[in-house]
Design a protein around this motif. Structure first.
Motif, short mmCIF file in Angstrom:
data_model
loop_
_atom_site.label_atom_id
_atom_site.label_comp_id
_atom_site.label_asym_id
_atom_site.label_seq_id
_atom_site.Cartn_x
_atom_site.Cartn_y
_atom_site.Cartn_z
N HIS A 114 56.60 63.92 27.47
CA HIS A 114 55.99 64.85 26.53
C HIS A 114 56.52 66.26 26.78
N PRO A 115 57.07 66.92 25.76
CA PRO A 115 57.60 68.27 25.96
C PRO A 115 56.50 69.29 26.26
N PRO A 116 56.88 70.45 26.77
CA PRO A 116 55.89 71.51 27.01
C PRO A 116 55.37 72.09 25.70
N THR A 117 54.36 72.93 25.81
CA THR A 117 53.76 73.59 24.65
C THR A 117 53.51 75.04 25.01
N CYS A 118 54.02 75.96 24.20
CA CYS A 118 53.76 77.37 24.50
C CYS A 118 52.27 77.67 24.38
N LYS A 119 51.83 78.71 25.04
CA LYS A 119 50.42 79.03 25.12
C LYS A 119 49.79 79.22 23.74
N ALA A 120 50.56 79.80 22.81
CA ALA A 120 50.02 80.08 21.48
C ALA A 120 49.78 78.84 20.65
N HIS A 121 50.43 77.72 20.99
CA HIS A 121 50.36 76.55 20.12
C HIS A 121 49.72 75.33 20.78
N ILE A 122 48.95 75.55 21.85
CA ILE A 122 48.26 74.43 22.48
C ILE A 122 47.29 73.78 21.50
N GLY A 123 46.54 74.59 20.77
CA GLY A 123 45.59 74.06 19.79
C GLY A 123 46.27 73.23 18.72
N GLU A 124 47.42 73.71 18.22
CA GLU A 124 48.15 72.97 17.19
C GLU A 124 48.67 71.65 17.72
N ALA A 125 49.16 71.65 18.95
CA ALA A 125 49.66 70.40 19.53
C ALA A 125 48.53 69.37 19.63
N LEU A 126 47.37 69.80 20.07
CA LEU A 126 46.24 68.89 20.20
C LEU A 126 45.76 68.40 18.84
N ALA A 127 45.92 69.23 17.82
CA ALA A 127 45.44 68.86 16.48
C ALA A 127 46.41 67.95 15.74
N THR A 128 47.70 68.02 16.05
CA THR A 128 48.67 67.30 15.24
C THR A 128 49.34 66.12 15.93
N CYS A 129 49.32 66.06 17.24
CA CYS A 129 50.04 65.00 17.95
C CYS A 129 49.14 63.79 18.19
N PRO A 130 49.42 62.63 17.57
CA PRO A 130 48.57 61.45 17.78
C PRO A 130 48.52 61.01 19.23
N HIS A 131 49.61 61.21 19.98
CA HIS A 131 49.66 60.75 21.37
C HIS A 131 48.72 61.55 22.27
N LEU A 132 48.34 62.76 21.84
CA LEU A 132 47.46 63.59 22.66
C LEU A 132 45.99 63.40 22.31
N ARG A 133 45.70 62.46 21.37
CA ARG A 133 44.31 62.23 20.97
C ARG A 133 43.81 60.86 21.39
N ARG A 134 44.64 60.08 22.08
CA ARG A 134 44.22 58.74 22.48
C ARG A 134 43.20 58.80 23.61
N GLU A 135 43.40 59.71 24.56
CA GLU A 135 42.49 59.92 25.68
C GLU A 135 42.32 61.43 25.86
N PRO A 136 41.28 61.85 26.58
CA PRO A 136 41.13 63.30 26.81
C PRO A 136 42.36 63.86 27.50
N PRO A 137 43.04 64.83 26.88
CA PRO A 137 44.26 65.39 27.48
C PRO A 137 43.93 66.38 28.59
#
Length: 209
Positions: A114-137
């Motif tokens: 899984h690639p890194p995520t800049c601080k400004a877009h952590i919320g967007e990554a959690l909202a849009t990436c299906p792989h980050l919603r399977r279990e509590p990230p």
């Protein structure tokens, strides 16, 4: 009003999928997986990489990962959402979201595709990436990262000389030289070092309806 979420940098589109069949050819005294008329840049770390387009056109493929852009993010520590450098200029550390907390909690080193995520877009990554919603990230920062393996399909030949897939989407270490010539790599796996958990706060307003 809900925030309009961007299409993540590492998410491919339908027209990015260029399904070119690989084949074995003799190279340096051994059989090596290749494409017809493949250019030298199609190989990295001794492996052939899946061919993909860069037009970003067509229907977005939410559950897939764009091979070239994922590899770029891993090598250059770029954000999975915007594609820009992910390093926090205030701390020099790289924000990273792990899809789940490993047994025993975060360790000083871990491996991930899984690639890194800049601080400004952590919320967007959690909202849009299906792989980050399977279990509590788990949101953390890392001190450094370096390539260690590829996620790849492994190929061989049957008794008639026809190409056959012998393993699908398995990790192959960059030191497994006897296998690298037979794989089609789709993602780069890195080892991240000096992990520190971070509060899950940045940009979480984007997760609200």
């Amino acid at each position: 009003m809900a925030t309009q979420l961007r299409k993540p940098y590492v998410t491919p589109y339908a027209e990015d999928n260029l399904d070119l069949p690989p084949a074995f050819e003799w190279a340096d005294g051994s059989r090596q997986l290749t494409y017809h008329d493949a250019l030298p840049q199609k190989w990295m770390f001794g492996a052939l990489w899946a061919h993909c387009g860069t037009a970003r056109k067509g229907k977005i493929q939410w559950h897939l990962v764009h091979t070239l852009r994922q590899r770029r993010c891993m090598l250059k520590q770029r954000c999975r959402v915007c594609g820009e450098p992910a390093t926090d200029p205030d701390t020099g550390r790289v924000p990273w979201i792990m899809p789940s907390e490993p047994a025993g909690g975060l360790r000083s080193t871990m491996t991930t595709a899984h690639p890194p995520t800049c601080k400004a877009h952590i919320g967007e990554a959690l909202a849009t990436c299906p792989h980050l919603r399977r279990e509590p990230p788990v949101v953390c920062t890392v001190g450094d990262s370096f390539p260690i393996a590829v996620l790849a399909n492994v190929y061989g030949e049957d008794d008639g000389g026809r190409l056959v897939e012998t393993a699908h989407q398995v990790p192959i270490g960059l030191d497994e030289f006897h296998l690298l010539g037979r794989v089609l790599a789709t993602q780069l796996i890195v080892c991240v070092e000096d992990l520190r958990p971070e509060p899950l706060t940045a940009g979480l307003n984007l997760l609200l309806p």
